[in-house]
Design an enzyme around this catalytic site. Structure first.
Site, PDB file in Angstrom:
ATOM      1  N   GLU A 158     -10.119   7.243   3.623  1.00  9.90           N
ATOM      2  CA  GLU A 158      -9.409   6.688   4.756  1.00  9.90           C
ATOM      3  C   GLU A 158      -8.992   7.737   5.746  1.00  9.90           C
ATOM      4  OE1 GLU A 158      -5.846   5.104   3.112  1.00  9.90           O
ATOM      5  OE2 GLU A 158      -5.980   6.344   1.345  1.00  9.90           O
TER       6      GLU A 158
ATOM      7  N   ASP B  11       0.801  -1.222  -0.154  1.00  6.80           N
ATOM      8  CA  ASP B  11       0.055   0.236   0.022  1.00  6.80           C
ATOM      9  C   ASP B  11       0.982   1.355  -0.171  1.00  6.80           C
ATOM     10  OD1 ASP B  11      -2.095   1.568   0.063  1.00  6.80           O
ATOM     11  OD2 ASP B  11      -3.140   0.604   1.690  1.00  6.80           O
TER      12      ASP B  11
HETATM   13  C1  BGC Z   1      -4.964   3.142   0.260  1.00  8.48           C
HETATM   14  C2  BGC Z   1      -5.329   2.048  -0.691  1.00  8.48           C
HETATM   15  C3  BGC Z   1      -5.166   2.413  -2.307  1.00  8.48           C
HETATM   16  C4  BGC Z   1      -3.928   3.054  -2.274  1.00  8.48           C
HETATM   17  C5  BGC Z   1      -3.737   3.770  -3.839  1.00  8.48           C
HETATM   18  C6  BGC Z   1      -3.639   3.662   0.025  1.00  8.48           C
HETATM   19  O1  BGC Z   1      -3.768   4.760   0.897  1.00  8.48           O
HETATM   20  O2  BGC Z   1      -5.190   2.353   1.651  1.00  8.48           O
HETATM   21  O3  BGC Z   1      -6.717   1.269  -0.596  1.00  8.48           O
HETATM   22  O4  BGC Z   1      -5.467   1.408  -3.073  1.00  8.48           O
HETATM   23  O5  BGC Z   1      -3.730   4.107  -1.553  1.00  8.48           O
HETATM   24  O6  BGC Z   1      -4.534   4.910  -3.735  1.00  8.48           O
HETATM   25  C1  BGC Z   2      -3.700   7.897  -0.816  1.00  6.38           C
HETATM   26  C2  BGC Z   2      -3.628   8.063  -2.065  1.00  6.38           C
HETATM   27  C3  BGC Z   2      -3.548   9.600  -2.094  1.00  6.38           C
HETATM   28  C4  BGC Z   2      -2.636  10.193  -1.121  1.00  6.38           C
HETATM   29  C5  BGC Z   2      -2.839  11.805  -0.895  1.00  6.38           C
HETATM   30  C6  BGC Z   2      -2.610   8.148   0.065  1.00  6.38           C
HETATM   31  O1  BGC Z   2      -2.665   7.631   1.409  1.00  6.38           O
HETATM   32  O2  BGC Z   2      -4.152   6.199  -1.059  1.00  6.38           O
HETATM   33  O3  BGC Z   2      -4.540   7.709  -3.002  1.00  6.38           O
HETATM   34  O4  BGC Z   2      -3.526  10.381  -3.283  1.00  6.38           O
HETATM   35  O5  BGC Z   2      -2.513   9.686  -0.121  1.00  6.38           O
HETATM   36  O6  BGC Z   2      -1.678  12.562  -0.991  1.00  6.38           O
END
Ligand code: BGC
Ligand code: BGC
Length: 819
Positions: free
Chosen positions: A522, A327
């Site tokens: 998230e 991740d």
């Molecule tokens: C998330 C994932 C996601 C990835 C890519 C992460 O922060 O936990 O679910 O696929 O970012 O965006």
């Molecule tokens: C997320 C990404 C997002 C980034 C923000 C990550 O945790 O999964 O998809 O673009 O944070 O900068």
């Protein structure tokens, strides 16, 4: 029944969830953090390994340099890598993160720039390399409820709504449509399905899970994989509009202690198997090409570093033969691993690291580790073989992309009809005291902030990461809930009047009030209490106002999880949980608006896949738990055919959560609990009006000589917020420019030079957003921040502060003092 399905049921039945496992007794760390693979179910990847493919991969690997091999194991974000850089750094994969726009285009773009981006990277990757065969990239994106980053895409309900449908066949059709819309815009890999089994509804990712019930997740997982990827044996998948799927997040993401995102799942190994692993068996059997490792830990051990779960269990015991992707900088959370250097994660069994902005350093250090044997060559070869196998199985070595850029795929009528059906089937009727269905000949007031809001009905992971900042114009193919209602009543001779604040001139026959949570994803979605709108009951006030005027009320509740809404239910004649339905709002009207005479046009179908709380403190309310006492149990759902009565409910929330706030430090003139101004400061404070007169602010004045203002409390961790590119936003007015240097810090850290923010023009309100990683770069320990706002000035300074909080807006954030 298909033979495959029968097999799947018989293997999973044996270890199906038993209520005894559904408890959350923390287990002693030492005995539980190492898995006993023998306990785990064997699954076996169907159709992934065949002699011809393996031979092809062997031949290819024989030509590859070490750098090329290591390159396959690293994935960069398109926001942090230029296509040309692939010449020097032969990486195997790119992704577009939730906030990463296509090249040269804004975040929230239509299909064309996405196609151009995919082609620009692909072109460099496929340049001739001497005698060697060029190796195609694999391009991943969070297509988690449709190809949701692209303007014009069909946005399906979030998984929590899909869970309420209990319809695996429809899940497969949704997967198929999502794959086609993804392939049409360039990426060849969807980062889904999420197979989390959320156990604590405070978790901000609860809506990404189909259900708290592992049986529902198990019944969907294989179908979603088949929908996205095609049947295990399918050849030329990308050419047929299929993409690779990623079952995520392995393992235990939905079980973290207190529902903290990226937290620690403190359960026994038996519970890990019986609850959290249930979706992976059918997903692996259906040939899932990739699995994403979870940010979370199991009994204190980070999944990204867990050899026992990634290798011994997932690969060896469960027989997964695709590749494991990390991740977003998840490897950087393994103890001892900077983001740019982490042999441990590869040795644990990660095959490809998601290294959005850390790819260069990680590539270089990994080449070094491979050279000196810190990562054994056999491990590198295993990872590369898995990745190349997946690329071959997807059809990436064949340059034909017949679906890419094809007109009429994105947001097609066929896909939108599938989404609309899913919306209608996902609605759960919690209460109906004689008002539903609404006659299509009625005069209807459509009220509430969610009535005409694509942003609110689509939620997070839509056009932007957190789903904020979207407006209706960005959904050219979508329909709001109001617009669906208006269409339905037009056909029946009634009227629908949009009035977000609920005001009206002629009294309507009925009011449909659409309200709920604002978009989040998230981290930012983690909440301290299940109470809806604590301390600020706007929806309730609206419902009560309408009732007092003698108007019957129908509530349509938009949320990413069940919330405590007893007062709102009491104030409604009917109450519908609509989850986060996505772009096809018309599916709501299909069920709640009847025909001209008031006969249903379509009945309710959905039943709860998450238990609904009786009070705001029932965080881990899951069937099978001792003392399980929900307001509405798992499986509950009324319909026109199955009516029921809901008595008046208690309006005592039963839980005050103010102490769990970790993100708002100053608002409306005060420091919300648990934060407070440090008492011993020489900085004086006086209440004044904020930018909006009703909102209070405080004027802060620094004396002659150095002084520091601190807003703090018990140390909090802001480490994952820093990783997610979140920022501290300060809204203030400079009243007297600083006479000398000013520093902004967190906790005891030395902070950043912020002089430029406190000099210059006075008298104007403004908001500055400072990336948390700037503090981190200056050595601040983000794991234990005792004071999130620390402003130190060497001499006189006066400013009025109206707000201080954590926000997500990387594009408009700064690193003050950085060159
Ligand atoms: C998330 C994932 C996601 C990835 C890519 C992460 O922060 O936990 O679910 O696929 O970012 O965006
Ligand atoms: C997320 C990404 C997002 C980034 C923000 C990550 O945790 O999964 O998809 O673009 O944070 O900068």
């Amino acid at each position: 029944m298909r033979p495959g399905l029968k097999l799947l049921l018989s293997t999973t039945m044996i270890w199906a969830a038993s209520p005894a496992f559904a408890q959350h007794a923390p287990t002693a760390l030492s005995e539980a953090s190492t898995a006993h693979p023998g306990k785990w179910p064997a699954a076996g990847s169907q159709g992934l390994v065949d002699p011809a493919t393996e031979k092809f991969v062997t031949a290819l690997m024989a030509q590859m340099t070490l750098e090329e091999k290591v390159g396959q194991m690293i994935q960069a974000d398109i926001g942090a890598m230029k296509p040309e850089e692939l010449r020097q750094y032969p990486l195997g994969s790119i992704l577009a993160g939730g906030s990463s726009p296509p090249l040269g285009a804004p975040d929230r773009s239509p299909a064309a720039p996405w196609v151009a981006t995919a082609q620009a990277f692909r072109k460099v990757a496929m340049e001739p390399r001497g005698k060697h065969q060029p190796i195609p990239l694999i391009f991943g994106i969070d297509a988690v409820h449709g190809n949701n980053n692209v303007i014009g895409a069909t946005i399906f309900p979030h998984n929590i709504g899909l869970g309420a449908m209990h319809d695996p066949a429809l899940i497969r059709r949704i997967g198929r449509a999502t794959a086609r819309e993804t392939a049409a815009t360039g990426p060849d890999w969807a980062f889904g399905p999420t197979l989390a089994v959320p156990q604590d509804d405070r978790w901000g990712r609860s809506y990404e899970g189909y259900s708290e019930d592992p049986a529902v997740v198990r019944s969907y997982a294989g179908e979603m994989i088949r929908g996205l990827q095609g049947e295990p044996g399918t050849k030329g998948r990308i050419q047929q509009g299929y993409v690779a799927a990623s079952a995520k997040h392995f393992l235990g993401d939905g079980g973290t202690f207190e529902g903290v995102d990226q937290g620690d799942t403190r359960v026994s190994e038996d519970a890990l198997i019986a609850i959290h692993a249930q979706g992976y068996v059918p997903a692996i059997q259906a040939g899932a090409l990739t699995v994403m490792a979870s940010y979370s830990s199991w009994n204190g051990a980070k999944m990204h570093g867990s050899k026992s779960l990634l290798t011994d269990v997932l690969k060896d015991r469960m027989g997964f033969q695709g590749f494991v992707v990390g991740d977003w900088n998840g490897h950087g959370q393994v103890p001892g691993c900077p983001r740019t250097d982490c042999a441990a994660t590869f040795n644990a069994g990660l095959d490809m690291a998601m290294a959005p902005d850390s790819w260069k350093g990680l590539f270089e250090s990994t080449v070094r580790h491979a050279r000196d044997g810190t990562i054994p060559m056999a491990r590198i070869d295993d990872a590369v073989r898995r990745i190349l196998r997946v690329k071959a199985k997807l059809g990436l070595f064949d340059p034909a992309r017949p679906i890419e850029g094809k007109a009429g795929v994105l947001g097609s009528a066929e896909h939108r009809a599938i989404a609309r059906e899913a919306v209608a089937k996902s609605l759960v009727l919690l209460k109906n005291q004689g008002v539903l269905p609404v006659k299509a000949s009625a005069n209807i007031l459509v009220a509430g902030p969610g009535a005409d809001s694509m942003a609110q009905q689509t939620g997070g992971w839509t056009l932007s990461w957190q789903g904020d900042g979207n407006d209706n114009s960005m959904f050219p193919n979508g329909q709001t809930i109001f617009s669906g209602i208006a269409e339905a009543v037009k056909a029946g001779g009634g009227t629908a009047t949009l009035s977000p604040d609920g005001s009206f001139s002629a009294r309507p026959d009925v009011a449909i009030v659409v309200f709920g949570e604002q978009p989040y994803a998230e981290m930012r979605g983690d909440i301290p209490t299940l109470e809806f709108q604590p301390g600020d009951k706007q929806a309730l006030a609206l419902l009560r106002k309408l009732k007092a005027a003698g108007v019957p009320t129908v509530s349509v509740f938009l949320s990413g999880r069940p919330l405590w809404v007893n007062p709102e239910i009491n104030a409604s004649d009917a109450f519908v949980a609509a989850w986060l339905p996505g772009s096809e709002g018309g599916g709501v009207a299909d069920v709640i608006i009847g025909d001209r005479a008031g006969k249903p046009r379509r009945d309710f179908h959905g039943t709860l896949s998450f238990s609904w709380p009786r009070n705001a403190g029932q965080f881990t309310l899951n069937r099978g738990q001792p003392g399980y006492d929900p307001l509405f149990a798992l499986g509950y759902g009324l319909s026109y055919a199955r009516p029921g009565k809901v008595e008046a409910l208690s309006e005592v929330a039963g839980f005050d959560a103010s102490a769990r706030n970790t993100s708002v430090y100053f608002t409306k003139g005060v420091t919300p609990a648990p934060f407070a101004f440090a008492a011993d400061s020489k900085v004086t404070r006086a209440p004044i009006d904020g930018p909006q007169t009703q909102e209070g602010a405080q004027q802060l004045s620094w004396p002659e000589g150095p002084a520091t203002l601190r807003i703090g409390g018990k140390p909090i961790s802001l480490a994952r917020e820093a990783n997610g590119d979140l920022s501290l936003a300060l809204t203030y007015r400079l009243d007297r420019a600083a006479a000398g240097p000013v520093t902004l810090a967190m906790g005891e850290g030395k902070g950043v030079d912020a002089t430029s923010l406190f000099t210059g023009e006075t008298g104007k309100w403004r908001t500055v957003k400072i990336l948390l990683k700037c503090y981190q770069a200056n050595g601040t320990d983000m794991n234990a921040v005792s004071a999130p706002v620390v402003i130190g000035a060497s001499g006189p300074l006066a400013l009025s502060l109206s707000d201080a909080r954590i926000v997500s807006d990387p594009a408009n954030s700064i690193c003050p003092g950085a060159k």
